[in-house]
Design a protein around this motif. Structure first.
Motif, PDB file in Angstrom:
ATOM      1  N   ASP A 184      45.618 -43.203  35.569  1.00 32.72           N
ATOM      2  CA  ASP A 184      44.450 -43.747  36.244  1.00 32.72           C
ATOM      3  C   ASP A 184      44.899 -44.822  37.241  1.00 32.72           C
ATOM      4  O   ASP A 184      44.965 -46.004  36.900  1.00 32.72           O
ATOM      5  N   PRO A 185      45.220 -44.437  38.488  1.00 33.12           N
ATOM      6  CA  PRO A 185      45.707 -45.408  39.473  1.00 33.12           C
ATOM      7  C   PRO A 185      44.711 -46.516  39.792  1.00 33.12           C
ATOM      8  O   PRO A 185      45.112 -47.549  40.334  1.00 33.12           O
ATOM      9  N   SER A 186      43.423 -46.306  39.459  1.00 34.87           N
ATOM     10  CA  SER A 186      42.436 -47.350  39.735  1.00 34.87           C
ATOM     11  C   SER A 186      42.700 -48.611  38.914  1.00 34.87           C
ATOM     12  O   SER A 186      42.195 -49.694  39.239  1.00 34.87           O
ATOM     13  N   LYS A 187      43.526 -48.503  37.854  1.00 31.26           N
ATOM     14  CA  LYS A 187      43.867 -49.652  37.024  1.00 31.26           C
ATOM     15  C   LYS A 187      45.136 -50.362  37.493  1.00 31.26           C
ATOM     16  O   LYS A 187      45.620 -51.277  36.824  1.00 31.26           O
ATOM     17  N   PHE A 188      45.676 -49.918  38.627  1.00 32.13           N
ATOM     18  CA  PHE A 188      46.934 -50.501  39.114  1.00 32.13           C
ATOM     19  C   PHE A 188      46.796 -51.996  39.382  1.00 32.13           C
ATOM     20  O   PHE A 188      47.723 -52.770  39.109  1.00 32.13           O
ATOM     21  N   THR A 189      45.660 -52.418  39.916  1.00 32.96           N
ATOM     22  CA  THR A 189      45.457 -53.842  40.187  1.00 32.96           C
ATOM     23  C   THR A 189      45.490 -54.644  38.896  1.00 32.96           C
ATOM     24  O   THR A 189      46.087 -55.726  38.830  1.00 32.96           O
ATOM     25  N   LYS A 190      44.856 -54.127  37.838  1.00 33.57           N
ATOM     26  CA  LYS A 190      44.888 -54.806  36.545  1.00 33.57           C
ATOM     27  C   LYS A 190      46.308 -54.857  35.998  1.00 33.57           C
ATOM     28  O   LYS A 190      46.711 -55.857  35.390  1.00 33.57           O
ATOM     29  N   VAL A 191      47.067 -53.780  36.201  1.00 32.71           N
ATOM     30  CA  VAL A 191      48.464 -53.763  35.780  1.00 32.71           C
ATOM     31  C   VAL A 191      49.234 -54.874  36.481  1.00 32.71           C
ATOM     32  O   VAL A 191      50.021 -55.600  35.860  1.00 32.71           O
ATOM     33  N   SER A 192      48.999 -55.038  37.781  1.00 31.25           N
ATOM     34  CA  SER A 192      49.681 -56.087  38.547  1.00 31.25           C
ATOM     35  C   SER A 192      49.314 -57.469  38.036  1.00 31.25           C
ATOM     36  O   SER A 192      50.188 -58.337  37.879  1.00 31.25           O
ATOM     37  N   ILE A 193      48.025 -57.685  37.771  1.00 31.77           N
ATOM     38  CA  ILE A 193      47.581 -58.998  37.306  1.00 31.77           C
ATOM     39  C   ILE A 193      48.219 -59.345  35.967  1.00 31.77           C
ATOM     40  O   ILE A 193      48.755 -60.448  35.779  1.00 31.77           O
ATOM     41  N   VAL A 194      48.171 -58.418  35.023  1.00 34.50           N
ATOM     42  CA  VAL A 194      48.729 -58.666  33.689  1.00 34.50           C
ATOM     43  C   VAL A 194      50.241 -58.866  33.768  1.00 34.50           C
ATOM     44  O   VAL A 194      50.796 -59.801  33.164  1.00 34.50           O
ATOM     45  N   SER A 195      50.927 -58.009  34.517  1.00 35.33           N
ATOM     46  CA  SER A 195      52.386 -58.077  34.593  1.00 35.33           C
ATOM     47  C   SER A 195      52.855 -59.372  35.230  1.00 35.33           C
ATOM     48  O   SER A 195      53.737 -60.066  34.696  1.00 35.33           O
TER      49      SER A 195
END
Length: 481
Positions: free
Chosen positions: A293-304
């Motif tokens: 689900d690429p739409s969660k990429f921004t959340k991945v960036s924030i958490v990482s």
């Protein structure tokens, strides 16, 4: 964490009917893949669309990208979950930066931690922008593709130049780190002081031996066979952080040193170290393409970025409080030599560069096979050529590292000259160009301000680190009385 590289995908003709089929012939991956799933072939038999683009043989149509899942240039199905993507992104970010953060905090002052945190926020935002660029054009598969999408061939050339320059300079820094920590690991060991015919010190001999041990990894052709190296690098980073924490709690070292508030004249130099700590954007497009689900990429960036920034900040203050003005540019070299945990941390720091050579060289090696070598060459011949080229480049890196053994200055120069462009300037510039007509005035001002900020940070940091590096080289060359 690396997918298998598929050498080609069978050609399919475009039948003379109302529809056309997807055709991609003899494609070779041109960028790193950071997701660790099994590669799978796409089912192309029933892929149809409304418009066949003759020039690229890629289908375009209203629903073409709904019918075919594309994860990366290998044409594999995306299977990376949210947590998997977070782990991969953190693994790409953690590296040499954690070694130098305590030194940077001590020299920049505790207030410089706000710059460290601020850069973490900005780099997370620029990572989000890369995802938005990929979302605008699903055919873009890599950082270089985004550059071409924004500025054509010039954008592609600029992106590729900075990517390979960062890889080269980062490997020089890794080799310097290898040299410095090997000296400490083998301190007291009986070795020849000099080779009369080569005029090499014992520390240089040890570094050459270590690089030669890692050299055969450059000859490996299948990236999946060296995927363990990536996991090894992450493990070594965790060992180093745990070792410093153990020293602070059980090592008998009192954390009673005072950190200055702010040393403004050292901020340009320190900013390069901070920026390098967040260098990882060149592989983020691959991570994006590998997500279910690429739409969660921004959340991945924030958490990482939040987790990595927390790790850097805590390690920075921990090391600065433990060792004060005596803190080394690599925290492992400041730890008490008599502790067993210090030996473990030193060996982890030694092994980390040895896990990086093949992985960092892989993108260039793939491009070498794809674009520079004749397709008529056999696989064995290509392997020999890429191995020989990789060996030559590694020997050049080794020579530079032994000639310029100034870790903090080379790392700062890399961050200021190259990393700030890849992590900050180029993503903002690419996104602004691609989405110019759709940007509000506030977003436009924000992106242009970040480009200007990155440019200011890069220029001041490059001047400061270059001056310090040159001064150290001249002092070394100057004969001592």
């Amino acid at each position: 964490m690396w997918r298998k590289i598929w050498q080609s995908i069978g050609k399919r003709g475009c039948p003379r009917t109302d529809h056309c089929c997807l055709s991609n012939g003899n494609q070779v991956a041109s960028s790193e893949s950071v997701n660790g799933g099994e590669a799978a072939n796409l089912a192309l038999q029933n892929a149809t669309c409304d418009i066949c683009v003759e020039e690229s043989n890629v289908c375009e149509g209203e629903h073409s990208f709904d019918k075919i899942k594309i994860a990366d240039e290998h044409h594999t199905e995306p299977n990376s979950s949210f947590s998997h993507a977070v782990i991969n992104m953190i693994g790409m970010l953690i590296g040499l930066g954690q070694l130098s953060t305590p030194y940077a905090i001590q020299n920049g002052g505790w207030a410089s931690a706000f710059l460290l945190i601020g850069l973490g926020v900005i780099c997370a935002f620029s990572s989000h922008l890369l995802g938005k660029c990929l979302d605008k054009n699903p055919k873009s598969r890599s950082y270089i593709d985004i550059g071409q999408q924004a500025f054509g061939k010039r954008g592609r050339l600029v992106a590729a130049t900075f990517i390979y320059l960062e890889i080269f300079m980062a490997l020089v820094s890794y080799t310097i780190s290898l040299h410095d920590n090997l000296v400490t690991v083998f301190s007291g060991t009986s070795l020849p002081n000099n080779l009369s015919w080569a005029n090499l010190s014992s520390s240089q001999i040890l570094t050459i031996i270590a690089v030669l041990i890692a050299l055969p990894s450059l000859w490996l052709r299948d990236l999946s066979s060296i995927s363990f190296l990536s996991s090894g690098g992450i493990l070594m980073s965790l060992v180093i952080f745990s070792s410093v924490a153990f020293t602070a709690i059980f090592g008998g070292v009192k954390a009673n040193h005072k950190i200055p508030v702010l040393q403004l004249h050292k901020i340009p130099h320190v900013s390069g170290l901070y920026t390098f700590s967040y260098a990882g954007h060149i592989v983020f497009p691959d991570l994006y393409k590998a997500m279910k689900d690429p739409s969660k990429f921004t959340k991945v960036s924030i958490v990482s970025f939040a987790l990595v920034t927390a790790l850097y900040t805590s390690l920075g203050f921990m090391g600065a409080k433990l060792f004060g003005q005596g803190v080394n540019s690599q925290i492992t070299l400041s730890m008490p030599s008599h502790l067993v945990i210090t030996k473990i941390a030193l060996w982890a720091t030694v092994l980390t560069p040895m896990t990086k050579y093949a992985l960092e060289f892989a993108p260039f090696a793939i491009q070498l096979e794809r674009n520079l070598l004749p397709q008529s060459l056999s696989s064995r011949t290509k392997m020999i050529i890429r191995g020989a080229v990789g060996s030559f480049i590694l020997l050049v890196i080794l020579t530079l590292a032994l000639s310029v053994p100034y870790f903090e200055h080379v790392l700062s120069l890399t961050g200021s000259l190259v990393s700030v462009c890849i992590c900050l300037i180029l993503p903002c510039a690419f996104y602004t160009k691609i989405c110019w007509s759709q940007l509000s005035n506030s977003v436009l001002v924000l992106n242009l301000s970040l480009v200007a900020f990155g440019f200011l940070l890069g220029v001041s940091g490059t001047i400061s680190s270059s001056r310090s590096l040159l001064q150290n080289i001249l002092n070394k060359a100057r004969p001592h009385p």
